[in-house]
Design a protein around this motif. Structure first.
Motif, mmCIF file in Angstrom:
data_model
loop_
_atom_site.group_PDB
_atom_site.id
_atom_site.type_symbol
_atom_site.label_atom_id
_atom_site.label_comp_id
_atom_site.label_asym_id
_atom_site.label_seq_id
_atom_site.Cartn_x
_atom_site.Cartn_y
_atom_site.Cartn_z
ATOM 1 N N MET A 82 -8.457 -15.719 4.521
ATOM 2 C CA MET A 82 -9.421 -14.927 3.752
ATOM 3 C C MET A 82 -10.856 -15.221 4.170
ATOM 4 N N ASN A 83 -11.679 -14.198 4.133
ATOM 5 C CA ASN A 83 -13.114 -14.399 4.281
ATOM 6 C C ASN A 83 -13.609 -15.080 3.003
ATOM 7 N N LYS A 84 -14.314 -16.192 3.151
ATOM 8 C CA LYS A 84 -14.687 -17.000 1.988
ATOM 9 C C LYS A 84 -15.668 -16.282 1.067
ATOM 10 N N GLU A 85 -16.489 -15.409 1.641
ATOM 11 C CA GLU A 85 -17.566 -14.805 0.850
ATOM 12 C C GLU A 85 -17.327 -13.349 0.465
ATOM 13 N N ASP A 86 -16.501 -12.638 1.240
ATOM 14 C CA ASP A 86 -16.428 -11.191 1.058
ATOM 15 C C ASP A 86 -15.228 -10.783 0.204
ATOM 16 N N GLU A 87 -15.501 -10.301 -0.997
ATOM 17 C CA GLU A 87 -14.379 -9.925 -1.869
ATOM 18 C C GLU A 87 -13.650 -8.681 -1.369
ATOM 19 N N ASN A 88 -14.257 -7.967 -0.426
ATOM 20 C CA ASN A 88 -13.572 -6.805 0.145
ATOM 21 C C ASN A 88 -12.778 -7.148 1.401
ATOM 22 N N CYS A 89 -12.649 -8.419 1.660
ATOM 23 C CA CYS A 89 -11.820 -8.872 2.786
ATOM 24 C C CYS A 89 -10.407 -8.313 2.604
ATOM 25 N N PRO A 90 -9.836 -7.737 3.663
ATOM 26 C CA PRO A 90 -8.527 -7.082 3.540
ATOM 27 C C PRO A 90 -7.407 -8.028 3.121
ATOM 28 N N ILE A 91 -7.572 -9.299 3.412
ATOM 29 C CA ILE A 91 -6.537 -10.259 2.995
ATOM 30 C C ILE A 91 -6.703 -10.517 1.491
ATOM 31 N N GLN A 277 6.628 -2.661 9.112
ATOM 32 C CA GLN A 277 6.479 -1.604 8.112
ATOM 33 C C GLN A 277 5.175 -1.867 7.366
ATOM 34 N N SER A 278 4.183 -0.989 7.604
ATOM 35 C CA SER A 278 2.902 -1.143 6.912
ATOM 36 C C SER A 278 2.861 -0.218 5.708
ATOM 37 N N VAL A 279 1.944 -0.522 4.810
ATOM 38 C CA VAL A 279 1.663 0.401 3.708
ATOM 39 C C VAL A 279 0.219 0.868 3.874
ATOM 40 N N LEU A 280 0.008 2.149 3.684
ATOM 41 C CA LEU A 280 -1.343 2.696 3.768
ATOM 42 C C LEU A 280 -2.078 2.342 2.476
ATOM 43 N N LEU A 281 -3.122 1.509 2.605
ATOM 44 C CA LEU A 281 -3.774 0.950 1.415
ATOM 45 C C LEU A 281 -5.268 1.222 1.430
ATOM 46 N N LYS A 282 -5.724 1.806 0.345
ATOM 47 C CA LYS A 282 -7.141 2.146 0.231
ATOM 48 C C LYS A 282 -8.006 0.895 0.373
ATOM 49 N N GLY A 283 -9.017 0.996 1.218
ATOM 50 C CA GLY A 283 -9.958 -0.109 1.389
ATOM 51 C C GLY A 283 -9.448 -1.207 2.313
ATOM 52 N N ILE A 284 -8.192 -1.082 2.753
ATOM 53 C CA ILE A 284 -7.623 -2.129 3.602
ATOM 54 C C ILE A 284 -7.360 -1.615 5.019
ATOM 55 N N ASN A 285 -6.631 -0.516 5.096
ATOM 56 C CA ASN A 285 -6.301 0.002 6.442
ATOM 57 C C ASN A 285 -6.340 1.527 6.493
ATOM 58 N N ASP A 312 3.224 4.101 -2.611
ATOM 59 C CA ASP A 312 4.001 4.663 -3.726
ATOM 60 C C ASP A 312 3.183 4.684 -5.003
ATOM 61 N N ARG A 313 3.503 5.640 -5.846
ATOM 62 C CA ARG A 313 2.811 5.708 -7.139
ATOM 63 C C ARG A 313 3.529 4.783 -8.123
ATOM 64 N N VAL A 314 3.292 3.507 -7.877
ATOM 65 C CA VAL A 314 3.954 2.450 -8.653
ATOM 66 C C VAL A 314 2.979 1.926 -9.699
ATOM 67 N N ASN A 315 3.474 1.677 -10.887
ATOM 68 C CA ASN A 315 2.619 1.050 -11.909
ATOM 69 C C ASN A 315 2.013 -0.228 -11.375
ATOM 70 N N GLY A 316 0.719 -0.362 -11.566
ATOM 71 C CA GLY A 316 0.059 -1.602 -11.152
ATOM 72 C C GLY A 316 -0.472 -1.555 -9.733
ATOM 73 N N VAL A 317 -0.230 -0.444 -9.032
ATOM 74 C CA VAL A 317 -0.581 -0.364 -7.615
ATOM 75 C C VAL A 317 -1.523 0.818 -7.342
ATOM 76 N N SER A 318 -1.803 1.591 -8.406
ATOM 77 C CA SER A 318 -2.531 2.859 -8.240
ATOM 78 C C SER A 318 -3.869 2.710 -7.519
ATOM 79 N N HIS A 319 -4.532 1.571 -7.718
ATOM 80 C CA HIS A 319 -5.853 1.437 -7.098
ATOM 81 C C HIS A 319 -5.803 1.372 -5.574
ATOM 82 N N PHE A 320 -4.614 1.295 -4.998
ATOM 83 C CA PHE A 320 -4.491 1.293 -3.536
ATOM 84 C C PHE A 320 -4.162 2.678 -2.976
ATOM 85 N N SER A 321 -3.928 3.654 -3.862
ATOM 86 C CA SER A 321 -3.467 4.970 -3.405
ATOM 87 C C SER A 321 -4.514 5.725 -2.611
#
Ligand SMILES: *Cc1c(COP(=O)(O)O)cnc(C)c1O
Ligand code: SF4
Length: 388
Positions: A82-91, A277-285, A312-321
Motif C-alpha cells: 500500500m501507498n502509505k499516504e494515498d487513500e486512493n491507492c488501488p491496493i 480473473q480481474s474485476v472491473l473496479l471503479k477507481g482501481i482499474n 456484480d451488483r452485490v450488496n456491500g460492493v456497489s461503490h465499485f460499480s
C-alpha cells in the motif's frame, strides 16, 4: 525491529514530524516468507493498520462502521504494497473497508450470481453441464472489499455455508461421483489455499480418484495477496494430481511484484497453468491505461488474462460499480491494440451463467455484410457468405 520503530518515532515526534511505518523490512525475512507467520500477523484492527499506513478519517470510519457487518483481514504482505499516504491507492481501495459498504444501490442483491439457487449439496454448485464449483473454504488471506461472494465469506451473521462448514464431504463427493457429465471441478470458497497442504490433498486426491473428473481447478488469490503460500511442498503435492489449473485474481499492475512473479513462476514450473480473473473496479482499474499495464504485466510473468468481470451488483460492493458502457469502452481500447491472448473476455456473471459482453464487429447494411476492425475501418465481406 520494534525497537527501531520506537526510536525513530521518538526522534520524529520530537521534531513534530510524521511516523515511521512498518514495512517488509520490519520483519525477520524468514518469518516474512512463512505464510503461516503472515496469517498469524494479519491486520484486523484500526490500531494494526495505523502501524502500516496513514489511515484517513474515511478509512477509519470505514473500518469502524463496516465492522458491524463484514469481516476484515489483510496480510502483512498485501499491506506492504500500500501507498502509505494515498487513500486512493488501488491496493488500499481493495483491502481497507469503506463506509459505502453499508449502503447498496437499488438493485444490488446478496447473491446476484445465483450460487445458492444452484447449490446441490453443502458445497457443490452445479450450474453448467460439465463443470462444478466445490466450496472448500469460507475465508481468505485478504478479505477483498469487492468480493462477489461477500455474503458468504464475510457476513458475520452466518450463512448456509458458515453453519455447515464442518459437515463431512461425503455428500459432495457422492454428487460428483454420481454425475458422470462432470469433468471439471473448480475448488473455491473463500480461498482453497488457506487450507493446509494435507487438508487440500485429501480433497484433491479424492477428486482425482473419480474417473470422469479430468480437470481440477483452484481459484486462489494467494499469488496476489499471500505469495508465500506457493511453496515447493504445495506445488509438489499438486503436481501429483495433474491436470491442475490455477486461476488467480490480479486487478492492478501494482500487484505484480517480484514476490507475486516468483509465486506464479513456481506454479508454472510445476506445470500448473496460471490464468487471471480481474474485476472491473471503479477507481482501481477502470481505464484503458491501467488495464493495458495490467495485462502486459501479466504476460510478463507468464500469466494469461482470462476474464474481466463486470462488477456484480452485490450488496456491500456497489461503490465499485462501473457502467457496462465504461467496461465496453475499455475493452475497445484493448482488443486489437494488444495481442489477442492478453485480452480477457469481458463477462457479466449472472444467474444464467457468465455471459460475454462483446461489441459486434459484424453488421448488415443494405444487404451487404460489413465488418469493422479495432480502428473502426470497415470491410465488405458479403462474398464470404457463400462457400464458392
Ligand atoms: C465461473 C463458474 C464456473 C467456471 O466457469 P468457466 O467459464 O468454465 O471458467 C463453473 N461453475 C460456476 C457456478 C461458476 O460460477
Ligand atoms: S480472495 Fe476471492 S473469494 Fe476471497 S475475498 Fe477476495 S475476491 Fe472474495
Amino acid at each position: 525491529m520494534g525497537l527501531h520503530i520506537v526510536q525513530h518515532n521518538q526522534l520524529l515526534e520530537s521534531n513534530g514530524g510524521g511516523v515511521m511505518y512498518k514495512t517488509k523490512e520490519s520483519y525477520n525475512q524468514t518469518d516474512w516468507n512463512d505464510w503461516k507467520f503472515q496469517l498469524r500477523n494479519n491486520i484486523k484492527t484500526t490500531a494494526d493498520a495505523k502501524k502500516w499506513i496513514n489511515l484517513s478519517q474515511n478509512e477509519i470510519m470505514g473500518i469502524e462502521t463496516s465492522y458491524k457487518k463484514y469481516l476484515w483481514t489483510v496480510t502483512p504482505y498485501y499491506m506492504s504494497l500500500m501507498n502509505k499516504e494515498d487513500e486512493n491507492c488501488p491496493i488500499r481501495l481493495q483491502a481497507i473497508p469503506n463506509v459505502n459498504e453499508l449502503s447498496n444501490i437499488n438493485d444490488s442483491q446478496i447473491d446476484p450470481v445465483g450460487d445458492m439457487d444452484n447449490l446441490k449439496t453443502n458445497r457443490v454448485i452445479h450450474k453448467y453441464p460439465n463443470r462444478v464449483v466445490l466450496l472448500v473454504s469460507d475465508t481468505c488471506s485478504v478479505l477483498c472489499r469487492h468480493c462477489t461472494r461477500k455474503y458468504h465469506t464475510l457476513n458475520k451473521e452466518g450463512t448456509y455455508f458458515r453453519k455447515n462448514n464442518q459437515l463431512s464431504y461425503e455428500d459432495d463427493f457422492s454428487y460428483i461421483e454420481n454425475h458422470q457429465e462432470i469433468n471439471d471441478v473448480l475448488l473455491t470458497g473463500g480461498d482453497p489455499l488457506i487450507k493446509s497442504d494435507e487438508a487440500l490433498e485429501l480433497i484433491i486426491k479424492k477428486l482425482r480418484s473419480i474417473p470422469h473428473v479430468n480437470i481440477i481447478r483452484i481459484g486462489s488469490r494467494c499469488p496476489v495477496t499471500l505469495p508465500q503460500r506457493i511453496t515447493h511442498n504445495l506445488c509438489k503435492m499438486l503436481e501429483k494430481y495433474h491436470p491442475i489449473w490455477l486461476n488467480t485474481h490480479f486487478n492492478h499492475p501494482n500487484e505484480i511484484t517480484e514476490d507475486a512473479a516468483f509465486a506464479c513462476d513456481r506454479l508454472l514450473r510445476y506445470g500448473i497453468p496460471v490464468q487471471n480473473q480481474s474485476v472491473l473496479l471503479k477507481g482501481i482499474n477502470d481505464n484503458v491505461d491501467t488495464m493495458r499495464s495490467l495485462i502486459r504485466g501479466l504476460l510478463g510473468i507468464r500469466v494469461r488474462p482470462y476474464y474481466l468481470y463486470h462488477c456484480d451488483r452485490v450488496n456491500g460492493v456497489s461503490h465499485f460499480s462501473t457502467s457496462l458502457v465504461e467496461g465496453m469502452n475499455i475493452m475497445d481500447g484493448l482488443s486489437g491494440f494488444e495481442t489477442g491472448f492478453s485480452v480477457p473476455s469481458y463477462v457479466i456473471a449472472t444467474k444464467l451463467g457468465k455471459i460475454p459482453i462483446q461489441k459486434t464487429y459484424i453488421k448488415n447494411e443494405n444487404d451487404r455484410v460489413i465488418i469493422t476492425n479495432y480502428k473502426n475501418q470497415t470491410l465488405d465481406i458479403t462474398e464470404y457468405l457463400s462457400s464458392e
